[in-house]
Write a protein that holds these residues in place. Sequence first.
Motif, PDB file in Angstrom:
ATOM      1  N   PHE A  18     -33.475   6.289 -10.774  1.00 38.51           N
ATOM      2  CA  PHE A  18     -32.370   7.587 -11.690  1.00 38.51           C
ATOM      3  C   PHE A  18     -32.156   8.583 -10.905  1.00 38.51           C
ATOM      4  N   HIS A  19     -32.779   8.387  -9.170  1.00 41.53           N
ATOM      5  CA  HIS A  19     -31.603   9.802  -8.333  1.00 41.53           C
ATOM      6  C   HIS A  19     -30.783   9.129  -7.301  1.00 41.53           C
ATOM      7  N   ALA A  20     -30.597   7.610  -7.531  1.00 43.58           N
ATOM      8  CA  ALA A  20     -29.678   7.004  -6.933  1.00 43.58           C
ATOM      9  C   ALA A  20     -28.636   7.038  -7.811  1.00 43.58           C
ATOM     10  N   ARG A  21     -28.523   6.983  -9.084  1.00 44.38           N
ATOM     11  CA  ARG A  21     -28.024   7.419 -10.069  1.00 44.38           C
ATOM     12  C   ARG A  21     -27.300   8.234  -9.875  1.00 44.38           C
ATOM     13  N   ARG A  22     -27.889   9.371  -9.495  1.00 44.63           N
ATOM     14  CA  ARG A  22     -28.354  11.151  -9.962  1.00 44.63           C
ATOM     15  C   ARG A  22     -26.965  11.211  -8.195  1.00 44.63           C
ATOM     16  N   ALA A  23     -27.133  10.745  -7.562  1.00 41.22           N
ATOM     17  CA  ALA A  23     -26.880  11.167  -6.676  1.00 41.22           C
ATOM     18  C   ALA A  23     -25.501  10.483  -6.172  1.00 41.22           C
ATOM     19  N   PHE A  24     -25.198   8.836  -6.408  1.00 46.40           N
ATOM     20  CA  PHE A  24     -24.093   7.748  -6.461  1.00 46.40           C
ATOM     21  C   PHE A  24     -23.223   8.297  -7.064  1.00 46.40           C
ATOM     22  N   GLN A  25     -22.727   8.965  -8.613  1.00 46.54           N
ATOM     23  CA  GLN A  25     -22.943   8.689  -9.506  1.00 46.54           C
ATOM     24  C   GLN A  25     -21.381   9.742  -9.508  1.00 46.54           C
ATOM     25  N   PRO A  26     -19.607   9.176  -9.600  1.00 44.15           N
ATOM     26  CA  PRO A  26     -18.675   9.528  -9.632  1.00 44.15           C
ATOM     27  C   PRO A  26     -18.615  10.687 -10.765  1.00 44.15           C
ATOM     28  N   PRO A  27     -17.408  11.406  -9.932  1.00 46.54           N
ATOM     29  CA  PRO A  27     -17.320  12.566 -11.237  1.00 46.54           C
ATOM     30  C   PRO A  27     -17.376  12.650 -12.653  1.00 46.54           C
ATOM     31  N   GLN A  28     -17.854  14.364 -12.741  1.00 50.47           N
ATOM     32  CA  GLN A  28     -17.601  13.938 -14.079  1.00 50.47           C
ATOM     33  C   GLN A  28     -16.624  13.553 -15.016  1.00 50.47           C
ATOM     34  N   THR A  29     -15.736  13.738 -14.069  1.00 50.46           N
ATOM     35  CA  THR A  29     -14.859  13.650 -14.561  1.00 50.46           C
ATOM     36  C   THR A  29     -13.872  12.802 -15.480  1.00 50.46           C
TER      37      THR A  29
END
Length: 187
Positions: free
Chosen positions: A151-162
Motif C-alpha cells: 500500500f505505502h509503496a504505491r503511495r510513495a512511488f506513484q507518478p504525478p497525479q497529473t
Amino acid sequence: MAWTDERVELLKKLWGEGLSASQIAGRLGSVTRNAVIGKVHRLGLSGRATTSRMKSHRPRPRLAANNKRIANNKQRFTPATTGNPALRALYQVEQEVYSPPAEEMVIPKAERKTIQTLTECSCRWPIGDPQSAEFHFCGKNKVPGLPYCDFHARRAFQPPQTRRREREVVEPMVGGAIENLSRKETV
DNA sequence: CCCTGATTCGC
DNA sequence: GCGAATCAGG
C-alpha cells in the motif's frame, strides 16, 4: 491562579526579605519562578538592595530567540510531508510536484511499530508527527526490496497525479520490484 | 549541571 | 497583564 491582593502582598514581603524567585514561587504555590519574576518586574520591584551584585546587563536577545521559536513552531505544527524526501530523490526519474497525500492509514495500536520495534520486514512508512508520542510506523510486511508495504509503496512511488494520457509509460525506477508496482494502477 | 534574575512577546 | 521560553551569568 490569579494574583490576588494577598498573594501580591506576600510576594512583596518575601521579595523584600531577599528570597529568590523560585523560593517565593514555592511558598506561594501554583506559580513558577518565571511568573514571580514577571510579576516582580510589573510591580517595579526589580533590583533588590540585597543580593544586588548582578553582573552587566545582557544586550538583548529579542530577534534571535523569537525567530528560533517561530522556526520550532513551524517544524512542530506544519503537517509533515508523507513519504520520504530522500527516497523520493532516489526513486524518481523526473522531478514531480509532490502531491498531498490522501488520508493517513490508521494502524491499530497493537500493530504499530516504533523505531525500537521495527523489524527487518516492517514497513517503514512514518505516521503522525515525529515530535509526538503517537508517532509510529506502519509496520505491515514490506514488499521485498522496498522499505514499504504494498500500500505505502504505491503511495510513495506513484507518478504525478497529473494524468499522463492512457499510455502505460513504465519508467524504470530502481530495482525490478518497482517495475511491477508502477505498472499497476496508481492509488 | 545546578542555580540566579532579566527580557521578549504570544496569548 | 500574564508567564513560558529564552538569555546571560554565578
